[in-house]
Design a protein around this motif. Sequence first.
Motif, PDB file in Angstrom:
ATOM      1  N   GLY A 315     -69.591  92.627  19.373  1.00  0.00           N
ATOM      2  CA  GLY A 315     -69.840  93.644  20.410  1.00  0.00           C
ATOM      3  C   GLY A 315     -69.950  93.356  21.549  1.00  0.00           C
ATOM      4  O   GLY A 315     -69.251  94.006  22.443  1.00  0.00           O
ATOM      5  N   SER A 316     -70.761  92.194  22.015  1.00  0.00           N
ATOM      6  CA  SER A 316     -70.518  91.857  23.522  1.00  0.00           C
ATOM      7  C   SER A 316     -69.150  91.466  24.116  1.00  0.00           C
ATOM      8  O   SER A 316     -68.875  91.326  25.329  1.00  0.00           O
ATOM      9  N   PHE A 317     -68.428  91.057  23.272  1.00  0.00           N
ATOM     10  CA  PHE A 317     -67.063  90.667  23.533  1.00  0.00           C
ATOM     11  C   PHE A 317     -66.049  91.707  23.492  1.00  0.00           C
ATOM     12  O   PHE A 317     -65.011  91.230  23.969  1.00  0.00           O
ATOM     13  N   GLU A 318     -66.372  92.935  23.199  1.00  0.00           N
ATOM     14  CA  GLU A 318     -65.421  93.921  23.261  1.00  0.00           C
ATOM     15  C   GLU A 318     -65.436  94.744  24.649  1.00  0.00           C
ATOM     16  O   GLU A 318     -64.414  95.396  24.884  1.00  0.00           O
ATOM     17  N   ILE A 319     -66.314  94.350  25.540  1.00  0.00           N
ATOM     18  CA  ILE A 319     -66.492  95.257  26.438  1.00  0.00           C
ATOM     19  C   ILE A 319     -65.406  94.734  27.682  1.00  0.00           C
ATOM     20  O   ILE A 319     -65.177  95.597  28.389  1.00  0.00           O
ATOM     21  N   GLY A 320     -65.005  93.553  27.624  1.00  0.00           N
ATOM     22  CA  GLY A 320     -63.716  93.430  28.527  1.00  0.00           C
ATOM     23  C   GLY A 320     -64.186  92.794  30.021  1.00  0.00           C
ATOM     24  O   GLY A 320     -63.066  92.603  30.644  1.00  0.00           O
ATOM     25  N   SER A 321     -65.315  92.457  30.269  1.00  0.00           N
ATOM     26  CA  SER A 321     -65.566  91.744  31.219  1.00  0.00           C
ATOM     27  C   SER A 321     -65.728  90.424  31.359  1.00  0.00           C
ATOM     28  O   SER A 321     -65.462  89.715  30.159  1.00  0.00           O
ATOM     29  N   THR A 322     -65.703  89.729  32.313  1.00  0.00           N
ATOM     30  CA  THR A 322     -65.816  87.962  32.334  1.00  0.00           C
ATOM     31  C   THR A 322     -67.223  87.773  31.774  1.00  0.00           C
ATOM     32  O   THR A 322     -68.421  88.344  31.939  1.00  0.00           O
ATOM     33  N   VAL A 323     -67.102  86.858  30.930  1.00  0.00           N
ATOM     34  CA  VAL A 323     -68.181  86.278  30.184  1.00  0.00           C
ATOM     35  C   VAL A 323     -68.453  84.811  30.635  1.00  0.00           C
ATOM     36  O   VAL A 323     -67.582  83.887  30.820  1.00  0.00           O
TER      37      VAL A 323
END
Lengths: 434, 196
Positions: A315-323
């Motif tokens: 889920g949190s990796f789908e948002i598309g911002s820098t991790v």
Amino acid sequence: MGPFLDFNPFDNLLCILLGISFTVWFTLLLVFIIVPAIFGVSFGIRRLYMKTLLKIFEWATHRIERGAKDNNHLLYKPYSNAIIAKEPTSLEEEINEIRRRGSNRDLDSASEFEMSDIFYFCRRGVESIMDDEVTKRFSAEELESWNLLTRSNYNFQHISLRLTVLWGLGVVIRYGFLLPLRMKNFLSEQVHLMCYRICVRALTAIITYHDSENKPKNGGICVANHTSPIDVIILASDGCYAMVGQIHGGLMGVIQKSMVKACPHIWFERSEVKDRHLVAKRLSDHVEDTTKLPILIFPEGTCINNTSVMMFKKGSFEIGSTVYPVAIKYDPRFGDAFWNSSQFGMVNYLLRMMSSWAIVCSVWYLPPMTREEGEDAVQFASRVKAAIARQGGLVDLLWDGGLKRGKVKDTFKEEQQKLYSKMLVGTQEDRSRS
Amino acid sequence: MGSRASTLLREEEIEEIKKETGFSHSQITRLYSRFTSLDKGENGTLSREDFQRIPELAINPLGDRIINAFFPEGEDQVNFRGFMRTLAHFRPIEDNEKNKDPIASEPLNSRSNKLLFAFRLYDLDRDDKISRDELLQVLRMMVGVNISDEQLGSIADRTIQEADQNGDNSISFNEFIKVGNFLIFCIFGNMNYYLT
């Protein structure tokens, strides 16, 4: 009347003495703990404390082992020691190996089914009964040396007077001194960073931050492995984050509500959590606003015992911002930070935390990562997870942390069945061709 | 964690298990801690659900059959002795056992006992014969839905044809041994143990 008159001045003296010593103690407390905490200064006392404790633990373990040998008692061996060596061969390789070794015939064309094929599954099955990778991640890590806490001692028998005295002293110090000290500090109300810093001091947390140049910036998502609620305190005392999570009842709920007032966090009702699109939308709205703080997320979804990193939810990796990945590794010798929520509740856990020797951990800020071309969320999540595992020295597992409470999905079994079927059927086609 | 310390094995029990199974002292204590960690109910026995909680076993196509091998006829619980007795099949074969007792029965990890273990994975009703149906059942467990009934049936028929010698259309234990692959199990029936 006489005895009473005699008592009074003595009583007064006692009261005065108590009063003075209390004031002195309180002032010392203030000077040595709270003031430096506010200004972020350290005295190096805690590192000395750490070193002394380690020496004592080694001695204690040595004593236990010697005592056990003398009395011919049984020593409980930490279960995390592997008993068997597992070979990482694939299904196909091993079954072919089994067939090749056992068959009298010349095998140019791989035969189809052999009765010995079951041996592969049989062996794998029994190996997993003796030792598997997953179930041991959901209970506290077991230590080689005893750290004078009853909760981590499985050989608790009277070994020597000296050891018992030392343990007793430890109890007195921890419950009579460290615990009240920390309760007091824990309940104090301060502004955001100061509050967290005091919590850190309160828990005697000795945290080493590495690579602070990679600290998460606004508009990004900070991702870390999860071991306990203290992870939040540790990260938040070194930077401001917006938290994401479910609204809890009880003590957690009160804390959460008070945090919202200080800073815009993202709390969800339990019903909203089920709606993934709603969650994703709120998260991406937050991230797009670059004035807002970076979001702190624990993608494992549950507390793991800090020996491994389990599957990251995409889920949190789908948002598309820098991790911004962060690896947190606790030193279990001073107090096990792992929260086994199925075993004890929040208050019990906090009590254990506050009466352990110290919380020692290392935090590594890893360089930021973004999703690459042609990489989907799941692959991106695995890449980040591998980086965190590598840095923290943890085992990188594909298994879902949800296995703590739920059953494993059937799809994994179906995969194995498919692989085996290919071995059988594939040869059928060869046969019909020849 | 406190309960674990109070249920440590007694020395006599360990000696008995050592004699019966051939595992060493440290192996037994290590496997005992494994047993207690699987025993969620903390009543000294394991049920089938306790085994199924191991994810790697739950996804094994023959998982249920393997679990079954631990439980004696008609029983739902297995204690530590039974657990070790079954695991003893997977110890390496030794030519000269240290505690060789001339009166004692064959060791659990002998060649034929290992083969019997494998045979019993097929022979569910314990009638000492693997019928066509029983063979099909095991095949079906291993391939899932990926092969049709007819194909599977022909594989089973071919296998029985090759192995059956007395023409009763089923495989007895002696025929099972003679299939020629039994040597592998003696190799593969062993784990590589770290602890000695």
